[in-house]
Write a protein that holds these residues in place. Structure first.
Motif, mmCIF file in Angstrom:
data_model
loop_
_atom_site.group_PDB
_atom_site.id
_atom_site.type_symbol
_atom_site.label_atom_id
_atom_site.label_comp_id
_atom_site.label_asym_id
_atom_site.label_seq_id
_atom_site.Cartn_x
_atom_site.Cartn_y
_atom_site.Cartn_z
ATOM 1 N N ILE A 218 41.980 39.139 38.648
ATOM 2 C CA ILE A 218 42.721 38.183 39.464
ATOM 3 C C ILE A 218 43.211 37.071 38.550
ATOM 4 O O ILE A 218 42.413 36.431 37.867
ATOM 5 C CB ILE A 218 41.846 37.615 40.594
ATOM 6 N N ASP A 219 44.529 36.892 38.513
ATOM 7 C CA ASP A 219 45.097 35.866 37.646
ATOM 8 C C ASP A 219 44.492 34.505 38.006
ATOM 9 O O ASP A 219 44.377 34.167 39.180
ATOM 10 C CB ASP A 219 46.619 35.828 37.828
ATOM 11 N N PRO A 220 44.078 33.733 36.978
ATOM 12 C CA PRO A 220 43.425 32.446 37.278
ATOM 13 C C PRO A 220 44.327 31.482 38.053
ATOM 14 O O PRO A 220 43.831 30.522 38.638
ATOM 15 C CB PRO A 220 43.063 31.883 35.896
ATOM 16 N N THR A 221 45.624 31.718 38.063
ATOM 17 C CA THR A 221 46.498 30.824 38.826
ATOM 18 C C THR A 221 46.489 31.152 40.317
ATOM 19 O O THR A 221 47.111 30.455 41.100
ATOM 20 C CB THR A 221 47.953 30.928 38.346
ATOM 21 N N LEU A 222 45.793 32.223 40.692
ATOM 22 C CA LEU A 222 45.814 32.640 42.106
ATOM 23 C C LEU A 222 44.480 32.303 42.770
ATOM 24 O O LEU A 222 43.476 32.966 42.548
ATOM 25 C CB LEU A 222 46.089 34.150 42.181
ATOM 26 N N PRO A 223 44.463 31.233 43.580
ATOM 27 C CA PRO A 223 43.210 30.873 44.251
ATOM 28 C C PRO A 223 43.011 31.781 45.449
ATOM 29 O O PRO A 223 43.945 32.010 46.219
ATOM 30 C CB PRO A 223 43.467 29.433 44.714
ATOM 31 N N ILE A 224 41.824 32.314 45.607
ATOM 32 C CA ILE A 224 41.597 33.136 46.800
ATOM 33 C C ILE A 224 40.109 33.183 47.107
ATOM 34 O O ILE A 224 39.283 33.412 46.214
ATOM 35 C CB ILE A 224 42.214 34.553 46.631
ATOM 36 N N THR A 225 39.762 32.904 48.343
ATOM 37 C CA THR A 225 38.361 32.976 48.750
ATOM 38 C C THR A 225 38.030 34.415 49.107
ATOM 39 O O THR A 225 38.909 35.240 49.354
ATOM 40 C CB THR A 225 38.098 32.108 49.992
ATOM 41 N N ARG B 44 39.403 35.297 52.504
ATOM 42 C CA ARG B 44 40.840 35.569 52.512
ATOM 43 C C ARG B 44 41.118 36.943 51.908
ATOM 44 O O ARG B 44 41.990 37.688 52.363
ATOM 45 C CB ARG B 44 41.591 34.485 51.711
ATOM 46 N N PHE B 45 40.365 37.280 50.856
ATOM 47 C CA PHE B 45 40.551 38.568 50.190
ATOM 48 C C PHE B 45 40.277 39.718 51.158
ATOM 49 O O PHE B 45 40.965 40.735 51.143
ATOM 50 C CB PHE B 45 39.630 38.648 48.965
ATOM 51 N N GLY C 237 32.792 32.061 51.754
ATOM 52 C CA GLY C 237 33.521 30.847 51.415
ATOM 53 C C GLY C 237 33.777 30.663 49.932
ATOM 54 O O GLY C 237 34.497 29.755 49.528
ATOM 55 N N GLN C 238 33.186 31.520 49.097
ATOM 56 C CA GLN C 238 33.329 31.328 47.648
ATOM 57 C C GLN C 238 34.663 31.832 47.132
ATOM 58 O O GLN C 238 35.285 32.699 47.723
ATOM 59 C CB GLN C 238 32.214 32.085 46.922
ATOM 60 N N GLN C 239 35.071 31.269 45.981
ATOM 61 C CA GLN C 239 36.252 31.787 45.300
ATOM 62 C C GLN C 239 35.898 33.129 44.663
ATOM 63 O O GLN C 239 34.807 33.304 44.126
ATOM 64 C CB GLN C 239 36.706 30.806 44.207
ATOM 65 N N TRP D 59 51.869 33.643 39.819
ATOM 66 C CA TRP D 59 50.795 34.631 39.913
ATOM 67 C C TRP D 59 51.117 35.894 39.140
ATOM 68 O O TRP D 59 50.240 36.531 38.563
ATOM 69 C CB TRP D 59 50.558 35.012 41.388
ATOM 70 N N LEU E 97 47.821 41.327 43.601
ATOM 71 C CA LEU E 97 46.430 41.416 43.151
ATOM 72 C C LEU E 97 46.189 42.704 42.388
ATOM 73 O O LEU E 97 45.565 42.700 41.332
ATOM 74 C CB LEU E 97 45.498 41.362 44.352
ATOM 75 N N ARG F 4 48.183 24.485 42.378
ATOM 76 C CA ARG F 4 47.008 25.299 42.057
ATOM 77 C C ARG F 4 45.725 24.469 42.000
ATOM 78 O O ARG F 4 44.657 24.934 42.379
ATOM 79 C CB ARG F 4 47.226 26.023 40.719
ATOM 80 N N ALA G 132 44.342 24.032 45.761
ATOM 81 C CA ALA G 132 44.357 25.065 46.792
ATOM 82 C C ALA G 132 43.185 26.017 46.645
ATOM 83 O O ALA G 132 42.773 26.350 45.533
ATOM 84 C CB ALA G 132 45.670 25.831 46.718
ATOM 85 N N ARG G 133 42.650 26.439 47.777
ATOM 86 C CA ARG G 133 41.581 27.436 47.771
ATOM 87 C C ARG G 133 42.057 28.804 48.250
ATOM 88 O O ARG G 133 41.360 29.797 48.102
ATOM 89 C CB ARG G 133 40.423 26.962 48.654
ATOM 90 N N THR G 134 43.221 28.838 48.875
ATOM 91 C CA THR G 134 43.778 30.119 49.309
ATOM 92 C C THR G 134 45.239 30.197 48.870
ATOM 93 O O THR G 134 45.875 29.167 48.631
ATOM 94 C CB THR G 134 43.724 30.290 50.847
ATOM 95 N N PRO G 135 45.774 31.409 48.782
ATOM 96 C CA PRO G 135 47.180 31.568 48.372
ATOM 97 C C PRO G 135 48.139 30.853 49.322
ATOM 98 O O PRO G 135 49.122 30.252 48.864
ATOM 99 C CB PRO G 135 47.403 33.078 48.432
#
Lengths: 248, 266
Positions: free
Chosen positions: A77-84, A87-88, A114-116, B30, B154, B205, B208-211
């Motif tokens: 997962i690219d570090p620029t992409l935040p995702i919990t 959400r995943f 809830g974690q990244q 991304w 992804l 970035r 944010a915690r979600t896309p």
């Protein structure tokens, strides 16, 4: 009717033909493991089966509307992409909170929602991938070297989880691995691959087959029997483990 | 009427561009497509030259050439070449070819600066309609395919297994990139379009915690940069496009600092 079948598959990876004349069929509820040395075309075969790669020859047939749950080898997962994690789990289709919670429990990682994704350990990450795959109520679960980077107790626990998931969902499981002694004990059927299918059958039949012994040596036969009887316990780690990589 | 005021038109143009660029910019970041954006945007100058030569509207010429450039890059990336160098060649070759082509057109006396750095203060009502039409198109397309695009971003293999064709998603993103280039040309100019794509997304970035939140925040920060940049440009009598990008870069710096502080505090 088989859930998924392939006939006469030939496929290339990086311009090299790595698979030829591969035919297999997957029946509902069975656990099939594909083993083979590095470069034997295991991952390529899986990519053909999920339609990520067009075979040079041959044909893949799926039961109509077949639902596949796929657990990749690793996911960067690219570090620029935040995702919990939560959400995943919604990818590609949204799921209800209670279902997500249950799936995480079944995969053995309760409470990480809830974690990244980036903050998870290797083992947690693979289990979240598994949770996502089972949320789609798959008829076939496919795992590509899903325990890479896990230590031996970790991967043994992971495969026990797979058996539990199969019992729960009744799905067929097709997995690729090089960890013979751990994986084969949990399999109904083993396919030994090295560019083509060298031999296949129950774990006992395959581990006794000359083609298999030629590829992996004889050392794993004893370990297999051992794991066959003890894989639901944790006390067997003081036995010497023949390393498969050494035989490759 | 409100739209009679050139500053109001400029502000609305900036907001529309920021909305589209913020959403698309997240995917550009991304998927590491910054050079892809550069090549497509630089091709716009060639589009300007062609529209002068063939007496087309600038919008038509720019959109057509950006589209062709985007499709060429898409086709090349399909073949999996070492893309970095090829994109560098296309981005700078395209820009140079556009500059030469503009100079070769007989009798054309155009203000090239307006196309290189934007000219938002001369935005007409028609320009505004194009900008907002394009921005809404990009927003609607991205929103309706969001989940499939995110899955494909992804992991292409995860997408394939779920019955999503990641190449199709890449193609749609490519088309949207061409649309954003056409939309943003008047606002920030060909040279700084990529900046408007990646800087607000990069700034977002940090928080944010979600896309989805990153995309919404990128659009909001882009809008803040557009309005703030316009205001500052009026005060200091500086070109609007570069001032907008400077404000966006400032927001990125502040955001990164704030993110660091928050991490240190745990």
């Amino acid at each position: 009717m088989s859930l998924l079948s392939a006939t006469g598959i030939a496929a290339a990876h990086d311009g090299q033909v790595v698979l030829h004349d591969v035919s297999l069929a997957l029946e509902p509820g069975e656990i099939v493991t594909i083993v083979g040395p590095n470069g034997s075309g295991k991952s390529t075969l899986l990519r053909v089966l999920i339609s990520a790669l067009k075979p040079l020859r041959g044909k893949v047939t799926r039961a109509p509307g077949l639902r596949i749950g796929y657990v990749p080898q690793r996911l960067h997962i690219d570090p620029t992409l935040p995702i919990t994690v939560r959400r995943f789990l919604n990818l590609p289709h949204g799921v209800a909170d209670p279902d997500a919670t249950t799936a995480l429990e079944h995969a053995g990682v309760p409470g990480v929602a809830g974690q990244q994704m980036a903050s998870l350990s290797g083992g947690q990450f693979q289990r979240v991938l598994l949770a996502r795959a089972i949320l789609g109520r798959p008829q076939v679960l496919m795992l590509d070297e899903a325990t890479q980077g896990l230590d031996q107790p970790g991967s043994a626990a992971f495969y026990r989880q797979i058996e539990a998931v199969r019992a729960e969902l009744g799905c067929a499981v097709l997995m690729v691995s090089h960890e013979l002694h751990v994986v084969m004990s949990a399999s109904d059927r083993v396919i030994c691959l090295n560019g083509h299918i060298c031999c296949e059958g129950t774990p006992e039949v395959v581990s006794a087959a000359p083609a298999y012994r030629e590829l992996f040596g004889t050392g794993t036969g004893g370990a297999l029997a051992l794991y066959r009887h003890t894989h639901d316990h944790d006390h067997d780690h003081d036995h010497p483990h023949p390393e498969i990589e050494a035989a490759e | 009427m409100m739209l009679d005021d050139f500053l109001v038109r400029a502000a609305l143009a900036g907001l529309g561009t920021a909305l589209a660029a913020g959403l698309l910019g997240c995917f550009v970041v991304w998927r590491r497509m910054a050079y892809f954006g550069d090549a497509t945007a630089h091709a716009a100058i060639l589009g300007v030259a062609l529209s002068l030569a063939f007496h087309l509207s600038v919008l038509t010429g720019v959109a057509a050439v950006a589209l062709v450039m985007a499709l060429i890059i898409f086709a090349l990336s399909e073949r999996g070449h070492g893309m970095d160098t090829v994109l560098g060649v296309l981005a700078h070759g395209g820009l140079a070819a556009g500059l030469v082509a503009v100079a070769l057109i007989p009798g054309a006396r155009i203000n090239l600066d307006a196309y290189l750095f934007g000219d938002v203060l001369t935005v007409t009502r028609l320009d505004l309609a194009v900008i907002w039409g394009g921005a809404l198109l990009v927003a609607v397309v991205l929103w309706s395919r969001w989940s499939a695009m995110l899955t494909a971003t992804l992991s292409p293999d995860l997408a394939y297994a779920a019955g999503i064709d990641p190449r199709r998603e890449q193609l749609v993103l490519t088309l949207m990139l061409a649309a954003v280039v056409a939309v943003a040309l008047k606002v920030v100019g060909a040279l700084l379009i990529t900046a408007l794509l990646i800087i607000p997304a990069a700034a977002a970035r940090n928080f944010a915690r979600t896309p989805e939140r990153m995309a919404a925040l990128a659009s909001a920060l882009g809008a803040l940069a557009a309005l703030g940049g316009l205001r500052l440009a009026m005060w200091f009598d500086t070109p609007v496009g570069p001032t907008v990008v400077c404000v966006a870069a400032g927001l990125f710096a502040l955001g990164t600092l704030a993110g660091q502080v928050r991490t240190m505090r745990g």
